[in-house]
Scaffold this motif. Structure first.
Motif, short mmCIF file in Angstrom:
data_model
loop_
_atom_site.label_atom_id
_atom_site.label_comp_id
_atom_site.label_asym_id
_atom_site.label_seq_id
_atom_site.Cartn_x
_atom_site.Cartn_y
_atom_site.Cartn_z
N ILE A 62 6.13 -4.22 -8.68
CA ILE A 62 6.90 -2.79 -9.06
C ILE A 62 8.17 -2.59 -8.16
CG2 ILE A 62 6.52 -0.31 -9.27
CD1 ILE A 62 4.68 -2.27 -11.29
N GLY A 66 14.11 0.53 -4.65
CA GLY A 66 14.30 -0.60 -3.83
C GLY A 66 14.97 -0.15 -2.58
N ILE A 69 12.89 -2.57 0.44
CA ILE A 69 12.73 -4.02 0.08
C ILE A 69 13.82 -4.99 0.40
CG2 ILE A 69 12.35 -5.47 -2.20
CD1 ILE A 69 11.29 -3.35 -3.56
N TYR A 134 3.21 4.86 -1.85
CA TYR A 134 2.58 3.59 -1.55
C TYR A 134 2.69 3.45 -0.01
CZ TYR A 134 3.36 -1.49 -1.04
OH TYR A 134 3.04 -2.73 -0.79
N ALA A 137 5.80 7.51 3.11
CA ALA A 137 6.85 7.74 3.93
C ALA A 137 7.10 8.93 4.45
CB ALA A 137 7.78 7.71 2.74
N ILE A 183 -1.43 1.16 -9.40
CA ILE A 183 -0.18 1.52 -9.87
C ILE A 183 -0.23 3.07 -9.56
CG2 ILE A 183 1.87 1.34 -11.12
CD1 ILE A 183 0.89 -1.30 -9.75
N PHE A 260 17.73 0.04 12.38
CA PHE A 260 18.44 -0.42 11.35
C PHE A 260 19.17 -1.67 11.38
CE2 PHE A 260 18.68 3.39 8.37
CZ PHE A 260 17.79 4.11 9.24
N GLU A 294 8.44 -2.97 8.66
CA GLU A 294 8.12 -1.65 7.83
C GLU A 294 8.65 -1.98 6.31
OE1 GLU A 294 8.52 2.22 9.50
OE2 GLU A 294 9.64 2.68 7.55
#
Ligand SMILES: Cc1cc2nc3c(=O)[nH]c(=O)nc-3n(C[C@H](O)[C@H](O)[C@H](O)COP(=O)(O)OP(=O)(O)OC[C@H]3O[C@@H](n4cnc5c(N)ncnc54)[C@H](O)[C@@H]3O)c2cc1C
Length: 299
Positions: A62, A66, A69, A134, A137, A183, A260, A294
């Motif tokens: 899923i 994005g 990922i 999910y 956050a 989901i 980052f 993460e």
């Protein structure tokens, strides 16, 4: 893929993209192709798509917005189902329902427009409602779980409401991370009535902090590593090792925020992975701490 399955997906109202590069769909702007990217146009279409893929035993992932990922460079065997068009918001009193594909920014703005307080610190959090649930956050002392009243879930057979305690929220984790067959279809958030001007001020302040501290001008997937314990700041540790600006290929440890990794424009996923391993080994050597990512690596 079987023509019959393609026809069924079209009949369900999905948009289909064949041999699609994930670089066009993830915030890192890199990664290889998938054989098929499926974009259902409604929640029902999404559910029926998932049922079909499961019945046909087709491996899928899923995709929310994005923003968390890192897809590897190789062509994938799995197909991807995007939630981007599943984007309803309903507001009743101080309770807001948002479906999985609603961006957190839209959710925060909808709350503001209705003088509802509770999500100010989340303004500017990239990603969708599904992605935020999910991974639970969080930012600036706030996390998604704080405002969740219930979650609408599809388990492959049934749709049901899940209570927050059943979602097993923890630091950047939830039951959805542990059990990928669950989901998120949407979630209901409990907010409180507040003063519009104060809500706005607080949202702007959060956004200001993000622009000041984070390299938002470059593609990335946010903080690469989880905080291993509450008092260990990964960015500060990486900076203390003199790694700010360190670059492998097109991947660089941000000069602005060492937590980052950014894509300087031509990074491959392999550059990012190499940089991750390098940082892990330097942190282990110096602090005896094993860092965990993460971000989600899709290979
Ligand atoms: C510049 C920047 C700053 C960031 N700052 C923060 C921050 O302050 N705090 C923070 O916590 N994160 C931060 N992140 C990371 C990211 O924004 C969050 O992880 C976000 O919640 C991911 O949402 P997404 O929709 O983009 O999920 P995606 O990246 O699309 O997906 C992430 C995972 O969630 C799964 N998923 C997505 N939707 C569903 C669904 N409906 N049901 C089941 N699984 C699903 C995917 O399969 C995948 O495994 C940042 C990222 C960037 C790029």
């Amino acid at each position: 893929m079987d023509k019959r399955i393609i026809c069924e997906l079209w009949n369900l109202g999905c948009d289909l993209y064949f041999e699609e590069s994930l670089a066009h769909h993830v915030n890192f702007r890199l990664g290889g192709e998938v054989p098929l990217l499926i974009v259902p146009s409604s929640k029902i279409g999404f559910i029926e798509t998932l049922k079909l893929l499961r019945n046909e035993e087709i491996d899928y992932r899923i995709l929310g917005n994005g923003t968390n990922i890192l897809p590897t460079d190789e062509r994938k065997k799995f197909v991807v189902v995007s939630t981007e068009r599943i984007d309803e918001i309903e507001i009743s009193e101080a309770v807001v329902y948002a479906s999985a594909g609603v961006s957190f920014k839209s959710l925060c703005l909808a709350a503001f427009e209705n003088s509802l307080s509770g999500l100010e610190k989340a303004f500017g959090l990239p990603g969708s409602v599904g992605g935020a649930i999910y991974m639970n956050a969080g930012c600036y002392g706030w996390e998604t779980a704080e405002n969740v009243l219930s979650i609408e879930v599809f388990d492959g057979k049934e749709i049901f409401e899940m209570r927050p305690d059943e979602a097993k929220f923890g630091y950047r984790s939830s039951v959805f991370k542990q059990n990928k067959s669950l989901i998120v279809l949407g979630a209901t958030f409990k907010l409180v009535h507040g003063e519009r001007d104060k809500i706005w001020e607080s949202m702007v302040e959060t956004m200001r902090k993000r622009y000041e501290k984070q390299p938002l001008e470059y593609p990335s997937a946010g903080s690469v590593f989880k905080r291993p314990r509450p008092d260990f700041y990964v960015g500060t540790a990486i900076e203390s090792l003199g790694l700010k600006g360190y670059q492998i290929g097109g991947a660089q440890i941000s000069e602005k925020h060492a937590g980052f990794i950014i894509n300087r424009g031509n990074a491959k996923a392999s550059d990012v992975l190499e940089l991750i391993d390098y940082v892990k080994s330097r942190v282990k050597e110096h602090y005896s701490i094993e860092l965990e990512t993460e971000i989600e690596i899709w290979d």
